[in-house]
Design a protein around this motif. Sequence first.
Motif, PDB file in Angstrom:
ATOM      1  N   HIS A   1      22.028 -52.825 -76.122  1.00 36.54           N
ATOM      2  CA  HIS A   1      23.279 -53.759 -75.736  1.00 36.54           C
ATOM      3  C   HIS A   1      22.811 -54.986 -75.039  1.00 36.54           C
ATOM      4  N   SER A   2      23.118 -56.389 -75.211  1.00 38.70           N
ATOM      5  CA  SER A   2      22.523 -57.318 -74.426  1.00 38.70           C
ATOM      6  C   SER A   2      22.827 -57.185 -72.817  1.00 38.70           C
ATOM      7  N   LEU A   3      23.800 -56.375 -72.510  1.00 42.91           N
ATOM      8  CA  LEU A   3      24.012 -56.485 -71.106  1.00 42.91           C
ATOM      9  C   LEU A   3      23.241 -55.605 -70.326  1.00 42.91           C
ATOM     10  N   ALA A   4      22.588 -54.506 -71.202  1.00 42.97           N
ATOM     11  CA  ALA A   4      21.813 -53.411 -70.459  1.00 42.97           C
ATOM     12  C   ALA A   4      20.439 -53.389 -71.523  1.00 42.97           C
ATOM     13  N   PRO A   5      19.506 -54.405 -71.619  1.00 50.34           N
ATOM     14  CA  PRO A   5      18.411 -53.968 -72.612  1.00 50.34           C
ATOM     15  C   PRO A   5      17.372 -53.084 -72.329  1.00 50.34           C
ATOM     16  N   GLY A   6      17.523 -52.538 -71.004  1.00 46.17           N
ATOM     17  CA  GLY A   6      16.488 -51.589 -70.803  1.00 46.17           C
ATOM     18  C   GLY A   6      17.187 -50.181 -71.299  1.00 46.17           C
ATOM     19  N   LEU A   7      18.472 -49.851 -71.602  1.00 47.12           N
ATOM     20  CA  LEU A   7      19.024 -48.724 -72.037  1.00 47.12           C
ATOM     21  C   LEU A   7      19.177 -48.638 -73.577  1.00 47.12           C
ATOM     22  N   PRO A   8      18.930 -47.493 -74.147  1.00 47.69           N
ATOM     23  CA  PRO A   8      19.238 -47.254 -75.670  1.00 47.69           C
ATOM     24  C   PRO A   8      20.495 -47.518 -75.780  1.00 47.69           C
ATOM     25  N   GLU A   9      20.809 -48.116 -76.901  1.00 47.76           N
ATOM     26  CA  GLU A   9      22.369 -48.263 -77.246  1.00 47.76           C
ATOM     27  C   GLU A   9      23.128 -47.257 -77.508  1.00 47.76           C
ATOM     28  N   PHE A  10      22.479 -46.289 -77.844  1.00 55.66           N
ATOM     29  CA  PHE A  10      23.305 -44.952 -77.975  1.00 55.66           C
ATOM     30  C   PHE A  10      23.921 -44.301 -76.964  1.00 55.66           C
ATOM     31  N   LEU A  11      22.839 -44.463 -75.786  1.00 58.77           N
ATOM     32  CA  LEU A  11      23.145 -44.029 -74.494  1.00 58.77           C
ATOM     33  C   LEU A  11      24.127 -45.030 -73.986  1.00 58.77           C
TER      34      LEU A  11
ATOM     35  N   GLY B   1      32.440 -59.364 -72.598  1.00 56.47           N
ATOM     36  CA  GLY B   1      32.095 -60.751 -72.976  1.00 56.47           C
ATOM     37  C   GLY B   1      33.396 -61.528 -73.110  1.00 56.47           C
ATOM     38  N   GLY B   2      34.484 -60.969 -72.685  1.00 58.78           N
ATOM     39  CA  GLY B   2      35.712 -61.700 -72.879  1.00 58.78           C
ATOM     40  C   GLY B   2      35.888 -62.718 -71.843  1.00 58.78           C
ATOM     41  N   TYR B   3      37.248 -63.286 -71.801  1.00 57.40           N
ATOM     42  CA  TYR B   3      37.477 -64.258 -70.850  1.00 57.40           C
ATOM     43  C   TYR B   3      37.666 -64.317 -69.427  1.00 57.40           C
ATOM     44  N   LEU B   4      38.163 -62.731 -69.177  1.00 61.11           N
ATOM     45  CA  LEU B   4      38.138 -62.540 -67.658  1.00 61.11           C
ATOM     46  C   LEU B   4      36.713 -62.528 -66.926  1.00 61.11           C
ATOM     47  N   GLY B   5      35.993 -61.808 -67.494  1.00 59.01           N
ATOM     48  CA  GLY B   5      34.665 -61.693 -67.013  1.00 59.01           C
ATOM     49  C   GLY B   5      33.885 -63.291 -67.100  1.00 59.01           C
ATOM     50  N   SER B   6      34.429 -63.949 -67.899  1.00 58.48           N
ATOM     51  CA  SER B   6      33.568 -65.450 -67.850  1.00 58.48           C
ATOM     52  C   SER B   6      34.332 -66.316 -66.770  1.00 58.48           C
ATOM     53  N   LEU B   7      35.583 -65.791 -66.386  1.00 51.70           N
ATOM     54  CA  LEU B   7      36.213 -66.548 -65.270  1.00 51.70           C
ATOM     55  C   LEU B   7      35.796 -66.183 -63.760  1.00 51.70           C
ATOM     56  N   GLY B   8      34.791 -65.036 -63.737  1.00 57.89           N
ATOM     57  CA  GLY B   8      34.358 -64.631 -62.484  1.00 57.89           C
ATOM     58  C   GLY B   8      34.986 -63.481 -62.020  1.00 57.89           C
ATOM     59  N   VAL B   9      35.916 -62.816 -62.617  1.00 55.51           N
ATOM     60  CA  VAL B   9      36.655 -61.620 -62.301  1.00 55.51           C
ATOM     61  C   VAL B   9      35.713 -60.543 -62.079  1.00 55.51           C
ATOM     62  N   LEU B  10      35.675 -59.900 -60.873  1.00 53.61           N
ATOM     63  CA  LEU B  10      34.517 -58.760 -60.615  1.00 53.61           C
ATOM     64  C   LEU B  10      35.182 -57.566 -60.674  1.00 53.61           C
ATOM     65  N   ASP B  11      34.658 -56.540 -61.194  1.00 55.65           N
ATOM     66  CA  ASP B  11      35.023 -55.163 -61.660  1.00 55.65           C
ATOM     67  C   ASP B  11      33.884 -54.552 -61.778  1.00 55.65           C
ATOM     68  N   PHE B  12      33.087 -54.034 -60.658  1.00 55.90           N
ATOM     69  CA  PHE B  12      31.907 -53.266 -60.731  1.00 55.90           C
ATOM     70  C   PHE B  12      32.082 -52.007 -61.407  1.00 55.90           C
ATOM     71  N   ALA B  13      33.039 -51.091 -61.327  1.00 61.45           N
ATOM     72  CA  ALA B  13      32.983 -49.893 -61.955  1.00 61.45           C
ATOM     73  C   ALA B  13      34.323 -49.506 -62.610  1.00 61.45           C
ATOM     74  N   GLY B  14      35.452 -50.390 -62.502  1.00 61.49           N
ATOM     75  CA  GLY B  14      36.711 -50.014 -63.279  1.00 61.49           C
ATOM     76  C   GLY B  14      37.821 -50.115 -62.580  1.00 61.49           C
ATOM     77  N   GLY B  15      37.755 -50.760 -61.459  1.00 56.82           N
ATOM     78  CA  GLY B  15      39.099 -50.917 -60.520  1.00 56.82           C
ATOM     79  C   GLY B  15      40.339 -51.402 -61.471  1.00 56.82           C
ATOM     80  N   ALA B  16      40.021 -52.478 -62.345  1.00 55.65           N
ATOM     81  CA  ALA B  16      41.148 -53.048 -62.970  1.00 55.65           C
ATOM     82  C   ALA B  16      41.019 -52.441 -64.653  1.00 55.65           C
ATOM     83  N   VAL B  17      39.703 -52.266 -65.161  1.00 46.33           N
ATOM     84  CA  VAL B  17      39.820 -51.777 -66.325  1.00 46.33           C
ATOM     85  C   VAL B  17      40.443 -50.407 -66.587  1.00 46.33           C
ATOM     86  N   VAL B  18      40.008 -49.522 -65.507  1.00 47.75           N
ATOM     87  CA  VAL B  18      40.404 -48.098 -65.539  1.00 47.75           C
ATOM     88  C   VAL B  18      41.672 -47.674 -64.661  1.00 47.75           C
TER      89      VAL B  18
END
Length: 439
Positions: A129-139, A190-207
């Motif tokens: 994934h372009s967010l983590a080019p050092g990791l196999p995408e399956f992982l 890659g959605g609009y909240l990330g592009s606005l600069g909303v920070l969520d390191f590990a899932g405070g909002a998403v999870v």
Amino acid sequence: MNPRLLALAAPLILGLTALGGAASAQPALLAHQAPLVIDNAATGWILTSTALVLLMTLPGLALFYGGMVRKKNIIATIAHSTIALIIVTVLWFVAGYSLSFGTGPEATNPFIGGVQALFLDGVTIDTAHSLAPGLPEFLWVAYQLTFAIITPALIAGAFAERMKFSASLLFFGLWHLIVYAPICHQVWGGGYLGSLGVLDFAGGAVVHVNAGVAGLVCAIVLGPRYGFGRDNMAPANLAFTAIGTGLLFVGWLGFNAGSAWAADGIASVAALNTILAPAAAALGWMVVEWIQHKRPTLLGLLSGIVAGLVAITPAAGLVDPKGAFIIGLIGGPVCYLGATWLKHTLKYDDSLDAWGIHGVGGIVGALLTGVFANAAINGVADGASIVKQAIGLLAVIAWSAVGTFVVLMICKFTTGLRVTKESEIEGLDYSQHGETMHS
């Protein structure tokens, strides 16, 4: 070979060679992909983190929640965590990953990913994934799956002891596609909240905020358990809850430190913060409980630890340990009020405090991330603000609340939502699963 025959065959040989080369050429990358340039250290750490986060749901959350219900509902409560793992894993493979981390058409991509990677089409051992080019995408698929699994499982804490198993199965599946996948994409994919600069390191909002809001909506729509406020609904087995808390705590290191996506300094500070903040939160919870009730409880200590884990999640790799300590110290007492005073004042039955701990704790942690985010720890923190965090929270709360209500209405008019009064009195272990606890 005869020179004349060789000359005649040469064009055919060259053509076949070119055709073979074309057939073996790498397929074009999907819009979200990058060529894999493997980072072995990061890959090893994320493989470990994937196992740790998977441990958080089954058996971690299953035991944590299972110990807090009445004896007649322990098996049914553990079954909720189990079916969440099963149904979300299948749907993640079918569509969830593509909708969360794929790239959609320009008009819709700010809100939801694309469909190019349905059934993981286009994902190979050579892609990342372009967010983590050092990791196999399956992982990457597997690691992000573990977050998708635990999020709906958390919601079950709000509707424990009264929702039909068939309804929970349908709810988890629809909620994953309608609520989780879009919010995940909006913040992380890659959605609009990330592009606005909303920070969520590990899932405070998403999870956590996402699950907490959904839990509150479920508690309100389903109504209180039969006998709520009158019958004794004390936890049946706090030993289960203590074991579950320990498993959650250990697994959370993969949750937070793994979200650095590398074995580096940011992962290291995230790991320390993930240990420090829960200790501070549990201390704060204990002090408030001791003052109010004249004695501390084991359930309070365990709940305080989880509240601190929730509160530090959005900030884990963005703040220094001083910031983590303050976030925990604030998060513990605020979650205590959310799980006690707020619930009793508004009279909703959030059975195991999915909203009181995960929703409230996630909001506190996300807002304080805007205050304590430190660019010296993580350059992503540059430009952080409490205003941006509040905008992100409002968007997540609105999407989760509306989407959850829609899913509940679909369940209500198909499977039905609640067990009968007689089944609830008998207990969901037997009425839903034909099984009982014998000790």
